[in-house]
Design a protein around this motif. Structure first.
Motif, mmCIF file in Angstrom:
data_model
loop_
_atom_site.group_PDB
_atom_site.id
_atom_site.type_symbol
_atom_site.label_atom_id
_atom_site.label_comp_id
_atom_site.label_asym_id
_atom_site.label_seq_id
_atom_site.Cartn_x
_atom_site.Cartn_y
_atom_site.Cartn_z
ATOM 1 N N UNK A 74 0.835 -1.188 0.000
ATOM 2 C CA UNK A 74 0.000 0.000 0.000
ATOM 3 C C UNK A 74 0.873 1.243 0.000
ATOM 4 N N UNK A 75 0.393 2.254 -0.674
ATOM 5 C CA UNK A 75 1.049 3.559 -0.635
ATOM 6 C C UNK A 75 0.686 4.211 0.701
ATOM 7 N N UNK A 76 1.654 4.892 1.303
ATOM 8 C CA UNK A 76 1.428 5.499 2.619
ATOM 9 C C UNK A 76 0.745 6.842 2.398
ATOM 10 N N UNK A 77 -0.575 6.782 2.386
ATOM 11 C CA UNK A 77 -1.410 7.961 2.170
ATOM 12 C C UNK A 77 -2.782 7.664 2.751
ATOM 13 N N UNK A 78 -3.633 8.661 2.800
ATOM 14 C CA UNK A 78 -4.992 8.463 3.306
ATOM 15 C C UNK A 78 -5.796 7.605 2.330
ATOM 16 N N UNK A 79 -6.845 6.990 2.842
ATOM 17 C CA UNK A 79 -7.668 6.109 2.012
ATOM 18 C C UNK A 79 -8.265 6.814 0.795
ATOM 19 N N UNK A 80 -8.559 8.098 0.929
ATOM 20 C CA UNK A 80 -9.227 8.807 -0.167
ATOM 21 C C UNK A 80 -8.248 9.491 -1.120
ATOM 22 N N UNK A 81 -6.952 9.235 -0.930
ATOM 23 C CA UNK A 81 -5.941 9.839 -1.807
ATOM 24 C C UNK A 81 -5.915 9.093 -3.144
ATOM 25 N N UNK A 82 -5.606 9.828 -4.205
ATOM 26 C CA UNK A 82 -5.584 9.228 -5.541
ATOM 27 C C UNK A 82 -4.565 8.098 -5.666
ATOM 28 N N UNK A 83 -3.507 8.109 -4.845
ATOM 29 C CA UNK A 83 -2.481 7.066 -4.914
ATOM 30 C C UNK A 83 -2.868 5.786 -4.174
ATOM 31 N N UNK A 84 -3.928 5.815 -3.403
ATOM 32 C CA UNK A 84 -4.260 4.719 -2.500
ATOM 33 C C UNK A 84 -4.693 3.450 -3.228
ATOM 34 N N UNK A 85 -4.055 2.324 -2.914
ATOM 35 C CA UNK A 85 -4.505 1.035 -3.441
ATOM 36 C C UNK A 85 -5.868 0.656 -2.858
ATOM 37 N N UNK A 86 -6.109 1.057 -1.612
ATOM 38 C CA UNK A 86 -7.430 0.825 -1.021
ATOM 39 C C UNK A 86 -8.515 1.534 -1.844
ATOM 40 N N UNK A 104 -12.562 -6.076 5.787
ATOM 41 C CA UNK A 104 -11.644 -5.395 4.873
ATOM 42 C C UNK A 104 -10.591 -4.680 5.717
ATOM 43 N N UNK A 105 -9.325 -5.066 5.528
ATOM 44 C CA UNK A 105 -8.250 -4.617 6.408
ATOM 45 C C UNK A 105 -7.273 -3.739 5.630
ATOM 46 N N UNK A 106 -7.486 -2.443 5.733
ATOM 47 C CA UNK A 106 -6.668 -1.473 5.012
ATOM 48 C C UNK A 106 -5.580 -0.923 5.935
ATOM 49 N N UNK A 107 -4.646 -0.207 5.342
ATOM 50 C CA UNK A 107 -3.634 0.518 6.106
ATOM 51 C C UNK A 107 -4.326 1.452 7.100
ATOM 52 N N UNK A 108 -3.684 1.733 8.222
ATOM 53 C CA UNK A 108 -4.220 2.703 9.172
ATOM 54 C C UNK A 108 -4.364 4.062 8.473
ATOM 55 N N UNK A 109 -5.587 4.563 8.418
ATOM 56 C CA UNK A 109 -5.865 5.779 7.653
ATOM 57 C C UNK A 109 -5.111 6.988 8.198
ATOM 58 N N UNK A 110 -5.052 7.117 9.526
ATOM 59 C CA UNK A 110 -4.363 8.257 10.123
ATOM 60 C C UNK A 110 -2.872 8.237 9.861
ATOM 61 N N UNK A 111 -2.250 7.068 10.028
ATOM 62 C CA UNK A 111 -0.810 6.952 9.776
ATOM 63 C C UNK A 111 -0.503 7.144 8.302
ATOM 64 N N UNK A 112 -1.413 6.683 7.444
ATOM 65 C CA UNK A 112 -1.237 6.921 6.017
ATOM 66 C C UNK A 112 -1.241 8.394 5.686
ATOM 67 N N UNK A 113 -2.220 9.114 6.250
ATOM 68 C CA UNK A 113 -2.313 10.554 6.008
ATOM 69 C C UNK A 113 -1.095 11.291 6.542
ATOM 70 N N UNK A 114 -0.539 10.810 7.671
ATOM 71 C CA UNK A 114 0.661 11.425 8.247
ATOM 72 C C UNK A 114 1.921 11.108 7.442
ATOM 73 N N UNK A 115 1.875 10.040 6.635
ATOM 74 C CA UNK A 115 3.061 9.629 5.892
ATOM 75 C C UNK A 115 4.058 8.849 6.729
ATOM 76 N N UNK A 121 3.617 0.219 8.758
ATOM 77 C CA UNK A 121 3.991 -1.177 8.530
ATOM 78 C C UNK A 121 3.853 -1.987 9.809
ATOM 79 N N UNK A 122 4.325 -1.428 10.919
ATOM 80 C CA UNK A 122 4.219 -2.129 12.205
ATOM 81 C C UNK A 122 2.759 -2.366 12.573
ATOM 82 N N UNK A 123 1.926 -1.369 12.357
ATOM 83 C CA UNK A 123 0.509 -1.483 12.710
ATOM 84 C C UNK A 123 -0.180 -2.534 11.830
ATOM 85 N N UNK A 124 0.202 -2.588 10.550
ATOM 86 C CA UNK A 124 -0.424 -3.578 9.667
ATOM 87 C C UNK A 124 0.007 -4.988 10.049
#
Length: 259
Positions: A74-86, A104-115, A121-124
């Motif tokens: 997954x790209x480290x970004x928020x769920x609604x970002x254009x780069x997001x695989x989610x 459905x188990x996506x990347x942590x949205x907050x950590x993604x938005x923070x970059x 990775x640890x959280x996933x």
């Protein structure tokens, strides 16, 4: 080493038809045997080839409520970002099938938005371990790595799979389940990814590749060229490469079953 099958099709539509049948058959098998079906998605073109699952006969016959969805990277970004695989998977597939949201188990949205790639990775990985403890994900024999039922993978022209890139150290990680990269040669630079042992512990691995620009890497990977991450792909039961004619054009004669 698991057997490697190569199936070559004339059109992407034919790939979609056969891929849907392959996935549905495995869904039926694992739902009957285990009561759950763990599926790992990737980004890129893969989602666009799942569209046959959205119509008859699969939309009504597949036991969607038993599916559990994960991402190989997954790209480290928020769920609604254009780069997001989610977002790619949600818009093109997940929003159109009745898989429960809690499955459905996506990347942590907050950590993604923070970059924050390392912590994401640890959280996933913590999420995966929780699902192992809940008997949703199996573990592979004596290694303790998670074993997914099916992974749906793609490959880049450079031979990368997931976010394991040639010449980068992540391919050599042997302990972590999920690692991270902050200097990806393909934008965006920050990503999380399953490690190679986790990818190769899956029961079934599908590698779906189309187009001429991939042909050299397809030939190299299927010759098990070790400096290409995709050349190191295996599985517990089988690996199946779904290819179109263009992607298979550099393979030696007799290496494929052409359909």
């Amino acid at each position: 080493m698991a057997p490697v099958k190569r199936r070559v099709f004339k059109t992407k539509n034919e790939i979609a038809v056969e891929l849907a049948k392959y996935i549905a058959d495995l869904s039926s098998k694992f739902c009957k045997e285990r009561g759950v079906f763990t599926v790992v998605l990737s980004g890129g073109d893969l989602i666009s080839w799942l569209w046959k699952l959205l119509g008859a006969p699969y939309i009504d016959s597949v036991e969607w409520s038993k599916w559990h969805i994960f991402w190989v990277d997954e790209r480290v970004c928020a769920w609604d970002h254009a780069d997001s695989n989610y977002k790619l998977a949600y818009d093109g597939f997940l929003s159109k099938v009745p898989i429960p949201a809690e499955n459905i188990y996506a990347i942590d949205n907050g950590l993604g938005a923070e970059g924050n790639a390392e912590l994401a990775a640890e959280r996933y990985e913590e999420c995966l371990k929780q699902k192992v403890n809940q008997n949703i994900i199996r573990t592979y024999k004596s290694s303790g790595f998670p074993q997914f039922d099916l992974q749906l993978l793609g490959m880049g022209p450079d031979g990368h799979m997931a976010s394991l890139f040639p010449g980068h150290d992540q391919i050599n990680e042997k302990v972590k389940w999920v690692t991270w990269i902050t200097d990806s040669p393909k934008p965006p630079p920050k990503r999380i990814t399953f490690t190679l042992p986790v990818i190769n512990c899956a029961s079934y691995n599908v590698m779906a590749v189309c187009d001429q620009e991939q042909a050299d890497s397809v030939a190299a990977a299927l010759n098990h060229t070790k400096n290409l991450p995709a050349g190191r792909l295996t599985a517990d039961v089988e690996v199946v490469w779904f290819l179109d004619h263009a992607a298979a054009s550099k393979l030696p004669n007799g290496w494929c079953s052409i359909l």
